[in-house]
Design an enzyme around this catalytic site. Sequence first.
Site, mmCIF file in Angstrom:
data_model
loop_
_atom_site.group_PDB
_atom_site.id
_atom_site.type_symbol
_atom_site.label_atom_id
_atom_site.label_comp_id
_atom_site.label_asym_id
_atom_site.label_seq_id
_atom_site.Cartn_x
_atom_site.Cartn_y
_atom_site.Cartn_z
ATOM 1 N N GLU A 82 0.794 -1.233 0.156
ATOM 2 C CA GLU A 82 -0.012 -0.009 0.105
ATOM 3 C C GLU A 82 0.843 1.229 0.039
ATOM 4 O O GLU A 82 1.944 1.543 0.792
ATOM 5 C CB GLU A 82 -0.907 -0.084 1.262
ATOM 6 N N LYS A 264 -7.380 -1.190 11.529
ATOM 7 C CA LYS A 264 -6.701 -1.407 10.089
ATOM 8 C C LYS A 264 -5.373 -0.874 9.856
ATOM 9 O O LYS A 264 -4.249 -1.095 9.490
ATOM 10 C CB LYS A 264 -7.797 -1.450 9.248
ATOM 11 N N ASP A 280 4.390 -14.826 11.670
ATOM 12 C CA ASP A 280 2.856 -14.872 11.072
ATOM 13 C C ASP A 280 1.911 -13.747 11.337
ATOM 14 O O ASP A 280 1.322 -13.781 12.379
ATOM 15 C CB ASP A 280 2.503 -16.130 11.794
ATOM 16 N N HIS A 377 -2.776 10.052 -0.310
ATOM 17 C CA HIS A 377 -2.688 8.621 -0.873
ATOM 18 C C HIS A 377 -2.907 8.962 -2.324
ATOM 19 O O HIS A 377 -2.054 8.043 -2.820
ATOM 20 C CB HIS A 377 -4.235 8.149 -0.554
HETATM 21 C C1 MEV Z 1 -5.855 2.951 5.355
HETATM 22 O O1 MEV Z 1 -5.004 1.926 4.859
HETATM 23 C C2 MEV Z 1 -5.828 3.230 6.585
HETATM 24 C C3 MEV Z 1 -6.677 4.272 7.220
HETATM 25 O O2 MEV Z 1 -8.027 3.828 6.699
HETATM 26 C C4 MEV Z 1 -6.693 4.070 8.738
HETATM 27 C C5 MEV Z 1 -7.615 4.972 9.464
HETATM 28 O O3 MEV Z 1 -8.815 5.219 8.827
HETATM 29 O O4 MEV Z 1 -7.505 5.299 10.555
HETATM 30 C C6 MEV Z 1 -6.431 5.587 6.805
#
Ligand code: MEV
Length: 425
Positions: A82, A264, A280, A377
Amino acid sequence: MSGSRIPGFYRLDVAGRHAELKQRYGLDEADLQRLLDGGTLTVERADKMVENCIGVFGLPIGLGLNFLVNGRDFVVPMVVEEPSVVAAVSNMARVVRDGGGFQAEADPSIMIGQVQIVDSPDPAAAVAALEANRGHLLARANAVHPNMAARGGGAKDVEVRRFDDPFAMIVLHLLIDCSDAMGANAINAMAEGVAPLVEELTGGRVCLRILSNLADRRCARASFAIPETLLAGNGFEGAEVCDGIVQAWRFAAVDPYRAATHNKGVMNGIDAVAIATGNDWRAIEAGAHAFAARGGRYTSLTKWSRADGVLRGSIELPLAVGTVGGSTAVHPTIAVLRKILDVTSSAELAMVMAAVGLAQNMAALRALATEGIQRGHMTLHARSVALAAGAEGALVDEVARAMVERGEIKLPAAQALLKQLRKPS
Ligand code: MEV
């Protein structure tokens, strides 16, 4: 040469970065070769790792810079596809470093092996028998891996849990100190090893014998406290940014829908280090999310607060990671990445990973609370789109830049730009 600040590293080309690594870590040509084109994970070796093997899959390796954890510098290898993860975490690690760095700690490497017992004729007596035979159970478990016990690790304690409703069963926990190994194989073998004795003691039938990925005895914690002013930038005051970070965290603290995305982001960094160090990452993911739900409602793995001009961030999560055994020994690139990371134990690796998760979360919250996530991004995403359209060399950045300027980051746009740029003038 030590230090995790490598100013201008991102501006170098890959060969320039390799030259830097050679000088800093004493890597030789063979080491550097292992970083290229999937290293030397040959298809022959891969064929011994999984079944029905048809090839080898490559992913980018980036270096997370600027990490200062407990006063030690770490350059952190990260394997991740990413865009923006590595840049974002390095930026935030730099901010934290300027404020004094991360403090971190890790629990001893205690893992849980579970043995499920059903059909016990007298559950109360079965529980009592297991508890009374703690010493026998530990001896039986340690007999499976005598070397582990001889090195000071191995099975240390047992716990007995009884469930009655809606399903009656007894669950025996073996608490096993795995030292610098993640320990999955040893734990599973020990759980299997004690099963006959468990059946004898309980009069029941043993079903599952397997480790628990909710490794909550093996947590790592990282935290920092830095002046809010360090977060100023892009037209935002430090206090404004920090208020935004705290508001964003409150959202995740109360709402599982947001907490899933928040965590995430934390795991973006932690998984990338897990892969780079041969750990892992599915096990780590499972443990992290189960831990996040331990209070009965899924919530944030991090905590944020601000007071008196100081921003405080912290993280706690299970990190069952190893620096010996497992695939750490199989993948040739991992040995090189380990030289760069240079951790002395699995506990230190867990501390660095916790710091990475916290910094990654900070980067996401900062962006979300200020200009939004898309700008950063998109710039990086544009490069991937340019690559997908067939751009190479300098054209990748040229096409990406043009797409960002036009606000259209799409494959057809990249293809059209490429055609135009390739036209002989
Ligand atoms: C993207 O990979 C991760 C985010 O969505 C985390 C978040 O929203 O805190 C930017």
